[in-house]
Design a protein around this motif. Structure first.
Motif, PDB file in Angstrom:
ATOM      1  N   UNK A 116      23.002 -18.948 -39.138  1.00  0.00           N
ATOM      2  CA  UNK A 116      23.337 -17.560 -38.822  1.00  0.00           C
ATOM      3  C   UNK A 116      23.785 -17.358 -37.391  1.00  0.00           C
ATOM      4  N   UNK A 117      23.608 -18.369 -36.546  1.00  0.00           N
ATOM      5  CA  UNK A 117      24.121 -18.304 -35.175  1.00  0.00           C
ATOM      6  C   UNK A 117      25.600 -18.637 -35.104  1.00  0.00           C
ATOM      7  N   UNK A 118      26.136 -19.213 -36.169  1.00  0.00           N
ATOM      8  CA  UNK A 118      27.549 -19.604 -36.230  1.00  0.00           C
ATOM      9  C   UNK A 118      28.371 -18.378 -36.620  1.00  0.00           C
ATOM     10  N   UNK A 119      29.426 -18.113 -35.891  1.00  0.00           N
ATOM     11  CA  UNK A 119      30.172 -16.861 -36.080  1.00  0.00           C
ATOM     12  C   UNK A 119      30.651 -16.662 -37.514  1.00  0.00           C
ATOM     13  N   UNK A 151      22.904  -7.697 -39.804  1.00  0.00           N
ATOM     14  CA  UNK A 151      21.645  -8.346 -40.156  1.00  0.00           C
ATOM     15  C   UNK A 151      21.183  -9.298 -39.061  1.00  0.00           C
ATOM     16  N   UNK A 152      19.869  -9.522 -39.020  1.00  0.00           N
ATOM     17  CA  UNK A 152      19.326 -10.539 -38.132  1.00  0.00           C
ATOM     18  C   UNK A 152      19.940 -11.895 -38.477  1.00  0.00           C
ATOM     19  N   UNK A 153      20.061 -12.759 -37.466  1.00  0.00           N
ATOM     20  CA  UNK A 153      20.672 -14.060 -37.728  1.00  0.00           C
ATOM     21  C   UNK A 153      19.838 -14.859 -38.720  1.00  0.00           C
ATOM     22  N   UNK A 154      18.525 -14.642 -38.736  1.00  0.00           N
ATOM     23  CA  UNK A 154      17.668 -15.341 -39.684  1.00  0.00           C
ATOM     24  C   UNK A 154      18.033 -14.968 -41.127  1.00  0.00           C
ATOM     25  N   UNK A 155      18.328 -13.708 -41.350  1.00  0.00           N
ATOM     26  CA  UNK A 155      18.727 -13.249 -42.685  1.00  0.00           C
ATOM     27  C   UNK A 155      20.109 -13.801 -43.041  1.00  0.00           C
ATOM     28  N   UNK A 156      20.997 -13.841 -42.072  1.00  0.00           N
ATOM     29  CA  UNK A 156      22.317 -14.443 -42.323  1.00  0.00           C
ATOM     30  C   UNK A 156      22.171 -15.895 -42.758  1.00  0.00           C
ATOM     31  N   UNK A 157      21.302 -16.636 -42.082  1.00  0.00           N
ATOM     32  CA  UNK A 157      21.080 -18.025 -42.457  1.00  0.00           C
ATOM     33  C   UNK A 157      20.463 -18.149 -43.839  1.00  0.00           C
ATOM     34  N   UNK A 158      19.503 -17.283 -44.119  1.00  0.00           N
ATOM     35  CA  UNK A 158      18.862 -17.298 -45.434  1.00  0.00           C
ATOM     36  C   UNK A 158      19.869 -16.995 -46.533  1.00  0.00           C
ATOM     37  N   UNK A 187      17.949 -29.672 -23.169  1.00  0.00           N
ATOM     38  CA  UNK A 187      17.877 -29.001 -24.463  1.00  0.00           C
ATOM     39  C   UNK A 187      17.261 -27.614 -24.371  1.00  0.00           C
ATOM     40  N   UNK A 188      16.237 -27.441 -23.562  1.00  0.00           N
ATOM     41  CA  UNK A 188      15.571 -26.136 -23.493  1.00  0.00           C
ATOM     42  C   UNK A 188      16.560 -25.027 -23.138  1.00  0.00           C
ATOM     43  N   UNK A 189      17.351 -25.270 -22.103  1.00  0.00           N
ATOM     44  CA  UNK A 189      18.340 -24.262 -21.705  1.00  0.00           C
ATOM     45  C   UNK A 189      19.509 -24.218 -22.691  1.00  0.00           C
ATOM     46  N   UNK A 190      19.873 -25.348 -23.244  1.00  0.00           N
ATOM     47  CA  UNK A 190      20.995 -25.391 -24.190  1.00  0.00           C
ATOM     48  C   UNK A 190      20.677 -24.596 -25.453  1.00  0.00           C
ATOM     49  N   UNK A 191      19.455 -24.712 -25.959  1.00  0.00           N
ATOM     50  CA  UNK A 191      19.129 -23.997 -27.187  1.00  0.00           C
ATOM     51  C   UNK A 191      18.996 -22.504 -26.911  1.00  0.00           C
ATOM     52  N   UNK A 192      18.481 -22.149 -25.742  1.00  0.00           N
ATOM     53  CA  UNK A 192      18.435 -20.728 -25.381  1.00  0.00           C
ATOM     54  C   UNK A 192      19.838 -20.141 -25.303  1.00  0.00           C
ATOM     55  N   UNK A 193      20.770 -20.901 -24.742  1.00  0.00           N
ATOM     56  CA  UNK A 193      22.153 -20.425 -24.670  1.00  0.00           C
ATOM     57  C   UNK A 193      22.748 -20.287 -26.056  1.00  0.00           C
ATOM     58  N   UNK A 194      22.446 -21.235 -26.951  1.00  0.00           N
ATOM     59  CA  UNK A 194      22.948 -21.148 -28.324  1.00  0.00           C
ATOM     60  C   UNK A 194      22.389 -19.917 -29.026  1.00  0.00           C
ATOM     61  N   UNK A 195      21.109 -19.630 -28.800  1.00  0.00           N
ATOM     62  CA  UNK A 195      20.526 -18.413 -29.366  1.00  0.00           C
ATOM     63  C   UNK A 195      21.271 -17.183 -28.848  1.00  0.00           C
ATOM     64  N   UNK A 196      21.459 -17.136 -27.537  1.00  0.00           N
ATOM     65  CA  UNK A 196      22.117 -15.982 -26.934  1.00  0.00           C
ATOM     66  C   UNK A 196      23.535 -15.808 -27.460  1.00  0.00           C
ATOM     67  N   UNK A 209      24.717 -16.630 -30.205  1.00  0.00           N
ATOM     68  CA  UNK A 209      24.737 -16.238 -31.610  1.00  0.00           C
ATOM     69  C   UNK A 209      24.287 -14.826 -31.890  1.00  0.00           C
ATOM     70  N   UNK A 210      23.582 -14.201 -30.931  1.00  0.00           N
ATOM     71  CA  UNK A 210      23.025 -12.866 -31.210  1.00  0.00           C
ATOM     72  C   UNK A 210      23.504 -11.782 -30.247  1.00  0.00           C
ATOM     73  N   UNK A 211      24.220 -12.145 -29.192  1.00  0.00           N
ATOM     74  CA  UNK A 211      24.529 -11.180 -28.139  1.00  0.00           C
ATOM     75  C   UNK A 211      25.387 -10.018 -28.611  1.00  0.00           C
ATOM     76  N   UNK A 212      26.166 -10.220 -29.665  1.00  0.00           N
ATOM     77  CA  UNK A 212      27.047  -9.126 -30.097  1.00  0.00           C
ATOM     78  C   UNK A 212      26.341  -8.102 -30.990  1.00  0.00           C
ATOM     79  N   UNK A 213      25.093  -8.396 -31.383  1.00  0.00           N
ATOM     80  CA  UNK A 213      24.349  -7.433 -32.203  1.00  0.00           C
ATOM     81  C   UNK A 213      22.897  -7.370 -31.720  1.00  0.00           C
ATOM     82  N   UNK A 214      22.720  -6.865 -30.499  1.00  0.00           N
ATOM     83  CA  UNK A 214      21.391  -6.853 -29.888  1.00  0.00           C
ATOM     84  C   UNK A 214      20.364  -6.037 -30.654  1.00  0.00           C
ATOM     85  N   UNK A 215      20.831  -5.049 -31.408  1.00  0.00           N
ATOM     86  CA  UNK A 215      19.884  -4.209 -32.150  1.00  0.00           C
ATOM     87  C   UNK A 215      19.092  -5.001 -33.183  1.00  0.00           C
TER      88      UNK A 215
END
Length: 221
Positions: A76-79, A86-93, A170-179, A181-187
């Motif tokens: 769900x983080x992939x455009x 929807x939350x990215x988790x729901x998109x993935x599901x 990896x710690x910073x890389x995964x945080x950036x990947x999260x960001x 994937x979700x920055x365009x729908x912060x709600x």
């Protein structure tokens, strides 16, 4: 064939390996072709850490279903698989559900995978649910947060990371990947851990407040 794909086919770690089945092979190919190497390797580690946790806890689980949940949990983080609202988790599901329905998997099994992905960032609940649900979250928590780190042996941790490497940062890389994937729908981060990611990365982000929602509702009193 990439190094990660070769590793996924060959890695046998404390009796755990990726299932050698048509479904698992097609999942591997699909996720490898869809996600970044960062997310593919992370998801592969989630499978191994989740399966190893299940082995240690004496849980019975269907390896193919755990693999599906682990590999799809971040798609769900992939455009291409990110919805507008929807939350990215729901998109993935939802992406996992669509994929599994095309492979004649039972609706009950699909529901377990769907729930595992949808709840993988909701701490405190998955561990009391179906093993597939519990173990996807266990794998995610181990690989991202280091939860239960010392319950895994050094040899198992090293073998998983050797097969599916973590990036040097990896710690910073995964945080950036999260960001990313979700920055365009912060709600969609209201009430979940991803609000912390937006607050960390975006100085202008204002997180929703549960108390304010109650106080500003249309109800009197």
């Amino acid at each position: 064939m990439t190094i990660s794909t070769q590793a996924s086919q060959a890695a046998l770690i404390s009796g755990i390996r990726v299932p050698d089945s048509k479904l698992a092979n097609e999942i591997t190919e699909f996720i490898r072709d869809t996600e970044s190497t960062l997310l593919f390797n992370h998801s592969s580690r989630v499978y191994y850490f989740g399966a190893l946790a299940g082995q240690r806890r004496g849980l019975k689980f269907e390896a193919e279903l755990l693999y599906a949940g682990a590999m799809f949990h971040d798609i769900g983080l992939v455009s291409a698989y990110s919805s507008d609202a929807d939350r990215f988790e729901v998109d993935g599901a939802n992406a996992a559900r669509d994929f599994l329905r095309c492979h004649s998997i039972s609706e009950q099994d699909i529901d377990h995978v769907w729930t595992a992905i949808a709840l993988h960032t909701t701490p405190g609940i998955p561990q009391y649910m179906h093993p597939v649900v519990a173990l996807v979250t266990a794998g995610v928590e181990m690989d991202v947060l280091g939860i239960d780190y010392t319950s895994f042996t050094d040899s198992d941790r090293n073998a998983v990371v050797q097969a599916f490497p973590r990036t040097p940062h990896f710690k910073e890389d995964i945080l950036q990947a999260f960001y990313d994937g979700i920055k365009r729908k912060p709600e969609t981060t209201f009430g979940n851990v991803k609000a912390d990611v937006l607050a960390d990365k975006d100085p202008g982000f204002h997180r929703g407040n549960f108390c304010s929602v109650i106080r500003n509702s249309s109800w009197r009193g």
